[in-house]
Design a protein around this motif. Structure first.
Motif, mmCIF file in Angstrom:
data_model
loop_
_atom_site.group_PDB
_atom_site.id
_atom_site.type_symbol
_atom_site.label_atom_id
_atom_site.label_comp_id
_atom_site.label_asym_id
_atom_site.label_seq_id
_atom_site.Cartn_x
_atom_site.Cartn_y
_atom_site.Cartn_z
ATOM 1 N N ASP A 70 0.868 -1.180 0.000
ATOM 2 C CA ASP A 70 0.000 0.000 0.000
ATOM 3 C C ASP A 70 0.903 1.228 0.000
ATOM 4 O O ASP A 70 1.978 1.200 0.599
ATOM 5 C CB ASP A 70 -0.896 -0.001 1.245
ATOM 6 C CG ASP A 70 -1.896 1.155 1.251
ATOM 7 O OD1 ASP A 70 -2.962 1.007 0.628
ATOM 8 O OD2 ASP A 70 -1.608 2.203 1.866
ATOM 9 N N PRO A 71 0.498 2.320 -0.653
ATOM 10 C CA PRO A 71 1.352 3.509 -0.674
ATOM 11 C C PRO A 71 1.630 4.110 0.704
ATOM 12 O O PRO A 71 2.685 4.715 0.916
ATOM 13 C CB PRO A 71 0.555 4.497 -1.547
ATOM 14 C CG PRO A 71 -0.357 3.649 -2.370
ATOM 15 C CD PRO A 71 -0.705 2.488 -1.498
ATOM 16 N N LEU A 72 0.712 3.959 1.646
ATOM 17 C CA LEU A 72 0.863 4.597 2.957
ATOM 18 C C LEU A 72 0.937 3.593 4.100
ATOM 19 O O LEU A 72 1.756 3.732 5.004
ATOM 20 C CB LEU A 72 -0.295 5.582 3.201
ATOM 21 C CG LEU A 72 -0.404 6.738 2.193
ATOM 22 C CD1 LEU A 72 -1.623 7.598 2.512
ATOM 23 C CD2 LEU A 72 0.855 7.577 2.187
ATOM 24 N N ILE A 73 0.065 2.584 4.086
ATOM 25 C CA ILE A 73 0.070 1.564 5.143
ATOM 26 C C ILE A 73 0.990 0.458 4.643
ATOM 27 O O ILE A 73 0.562 -0.610 4.236
ATOM 28 C CB ILE A 73 -1.352 1.056 5.435
ATOM 29 C CG1 ILE A 73 -2.332 2.218 5.520
ATOM 30 C CG2 ILE A 73 -1.388 0.272 6.742
ATOM 31 C CD1 ILE A 73 -3.779 1.797 5.604
ATOM 32 N N SER A 74 2.270 0.728 4.693
ATOM 33 C CA SER A 74 3.236 0.002 3.868
ATOM 34 C C SER A 74 3.940 -1.136 4.598
ATOM 35 O O SER A 74 4.088 -1.130 5.815
ATOM 36 C CB SER A 74 4.291 0.992 3.353
ATOM 37 O OG SER A 74 5.306 0.346 2.623
ATOM 38 N N GLY A 75 4.394 -2.089 3.798
ATOM 39 C CA GLY A 75 5.318 -3.106 4.276
ATOM 40 C C GLY A 75 4.732 -4.039 5.316
ATOM 41 O O GLY A 75 3.532 -4.316 5.359
ATOM 42 N N ASN A 76 5.607 -4.525 6.192
ATOM 43 C CA ASN A 76 5.170 -5.438 7.240
ATOM 44 C C ASN A 76 4.271 -4.745 8.254
ATOM 45 O O ASN A 76 3.581 -5.399 9.042
ATOM 46 C CB ASN A 76 6.371 -6.059 7.955
ATOM 47 C CG ASN A 76 7.270 -5.038 8.617
ATOM 48 O OD1 ASN A 76 7.278 -3.857 8.276
ATOM 49 N ND2 ASN A 76 8.064 -5.488 9.572
ATOM 50 N N LYS A 77 4.234 -3.414 8.258
ATOM 51 C CA LYS A 77 3.420 -2.690 9.249
ATOM 52 C C LYS A 77 1.939 -3.004 9.095
ATOM 53 O O LYS A 77 1.207 -3.074 10.092
ATOM 54 C CB LYS A 77 3.670 -1.189 9.154
ATOM 55 C CG LYS A 77 5.118 -0.779 9.429
ATOM 56 C CD LYS A 77 5.626 -1.343 10.737
ATOM 57 C CE LYS A 77 7.068 -0.953 11.000
ATOM 58 N NZ LYS A 77 7.617 -1.638 12.182
ATOM 59 N N TRP A 78 1.459 -3.163 7.867
ATOM 60 C CA TRP A 78 0.051 -3.508 7.697
ATOM 61 C C TRP A 78 -0.258 -4.855 8.341
ATOM 62 O O TRP A 78 -1.250 -5.012 9.045
ATOM 63 C CB TRP A 78 -0.334 -3.560 6.219
ATOM 64 C CG TRP A 78 -1.622 -4.302 6.027
ATOM 65 C CD1 TRP A 78 -1.815 -5.494 5.418
ATOM 66 C CD2 TRP A 78 -2.908 -3.903 6.525
ATOM 67 N NE1 TRP A 78 -3.135 -5.879 5.489
ATOM 68 C CE2 TRP A 78 -3.828 -4.919 6.165
ATOM 69 C CE3 TRP A 78 -3.368 -2.794 7.239
ATOM 70 C CZ2 TRP A 78 -5.170 -4.854 6.499
ATOM 71 C CZ3 TRP A 78 -4.725 -2.730 7.568
ATOM 72 C CH2 TRP A 78 -5.603 -3.750 7.199
ATOM 73 N N PHE A 79 0.608 -5.838 8.120
ATOM 74 C CA PHE A 79 0.371 -7.167 8.674
ATOM 75 C C PHE A 79 0.404 -7.140 10.198
ATOM 76 O O PHE A 79 -0.360 -7.845 10.862
ATOM 77 C CB PHE A 79 1.403 -8.146 8.121
ATOM 78 C CG PHE A 79 1.254 -8.379 6.645
ATOM 79 C CD1 PHE A 79 0.387 -9.345 6.178
ATOM 80 C CD2 PHE A 79 1.950 -7.596 5.743
ATOM 81 C CE1 PHE A 79 0.227 -9.546 4.810
ATOM 82 C CE2 PHE A 79 1.802 -7.790 4.383
ATOM 83 C CZ PHE A 79 0.930 -8.758 3.915
ATOM 84 N N LYS A 80 1.284 -6.321 10.775
ATOM 85 C CA LYS A 80 1.346 -6.202 12.229
ATOM 86 C C LYS A 80 0.100 -5.524 12.797
ATOM 87 O O LYS A 80 -0.331 -5.821 13.910
ATOM 88 C CB LYS A 80 2.581 -5.405 12.634
ATOM 89 C CG LYS A 80 3.896 -6.139 12.451
ATOM 90 C CD LYS A 80 5.043 -5.253 12.928
ATOM 91 C CE LYS A 80 6.357 -5.984 12.954
ATOM 92 N NZ LYS A 80 7.439 -5.160 13.549
#
Length: 307
Positions: free
Chosen positions: A37-47
């Motif tokens: 996602d452009p803003l809710i990016s990377g592993n942070k979304w999964f966390k």
């Protein structure tokens, strides 16, 4: 509650050929979580997603968490709150800067309430008494907030990270090893849990003196999970520290592959790959998967990418 209508589950995998690095595996793939996602990016979304699910199911509208002035976690949480209709509170380590970072400006623009605390107070962030006192000062009821640990760690964060490989359509058994950078260790724990003992997982902490992470990861694993380890000597000086060699490597890597790297996490992972490969440490390895954990917004804090 499923948020798949907001964040897609089709994470691309890119095969790369690093002609300037000798000793690389024949197959070198990168799971591009930076493109989630452009803003809710990377592993942070999964966390974050199971914390968000908990809040929605309990009809709680406020999420509170902790981080520094360039925190990828607070950045993603603020963006998620804005998009999904949650109020967010960020407890920021240190005094309010005269000129807030671009991350803090983004978070505030997305409606996050920023609260700056001393470093001494920040060290108490996981103590129940301190949390209750903090909520009282903020006039927030304990039963109307979900407190997310720093970095999105904790059981729910680890559970979310178990979904990472599936989101990329990855069959772990197709690779000899899976490598990823480590901050809190939650992503590492989730990946290890998701693959069982089918594939060896190697984590690369970006903190200096991160031996303590072994226990932090182990607490989320069964005793049977043994095919993993942490490589402690590739932090380039410590968290947020960079070297001229690292920066030069990242720029060269980007020119050759078109894949942007952040200098705090994935940049150090791929730089470690170069060092290990060129020392002959990958002899006999044929297929390797690297996990790009995102964090590209943090590049703005380094003069090489500042705008």
């Amino acid at each position: 509650m499923c948020f798949s209508d907001v964040i897609g589950n089709n994470v691309p995998v890119k095969r790369i050929n690093l002609s300037h690095i000798t000793g690389c595996p024949e197959v070198l793939d990168v799971l591009r979580l930076d493109l989630v996602d452009p803003l809710i990016s990377g592993n942070k979304w999964f966390k974050l997603k199971y914390f968000l699910t908990e809040a929605r199911s309990r009809k709680i509208k406020t999420l509170l968490s902790f981080g520094g002035s360039w925190s990828n976690h607070l950045h993603a949480m603020a963006a998620a709150g804005c998009r999904l209709g949650f109020q967010t509170v960020g407890i920021v380590r240190g005094e309010k800067p005269a000129k807030p970072s671009a991350m803090l400006q983004d978070a505030e623009r997305w409606g996050m309430r920023l609260v700056y605390v001393s470093r001494a107070d920040y060290r108490q962030r996981y103590e129940t008494e301190y949390q209750h006192k903090l909520l009282e000062q903020l006039s927030i009821s304990l039963d109307q907030v979900v407190i997310v640990p720093e970095g999105g760690s904790g059981e729910q964060g680890v559970r979310g990270c178990e979904d990472i490989l599936g989101a990329g359509g990855i069959q772990a058994s197709e690779y000899d090893e899976i490598w990823l950078p480590c901050g809190t260790g939650a992503t590492m724990a989730g990946i290890v849990r998701s693959v069982g003992n089918t594939t060896y997982v190697r984590g690369f902490p970006v903190l200096k003196g991160a031996g303590f992470l072994k226990n932090d990861v182990q607490q989320y694993l069964s005793p049977a999970a043994t095919r993993w380890s942490l490589e402690l000597d590739h932090h380039c000086g410590g968290y947020g520290k960079v070297t001229p060699e690292l920066i030069r490597f990242i720029l060269e890597f980007e020119r050759e592959t078109g894949v942007p790297l952040d200098p705090v996490y994935t940049g150090k992972l791929v730089f470690a790959l170069k060092q290990i490969a060129e020392s002959g440490g990958l002899s006999g390895m044929n297929r390797l998967l690297l996990i790009h954990t995102g964090g590209l917004q943090g590049r703005r804090g380094f003069r090489e990418w500042a705008t």
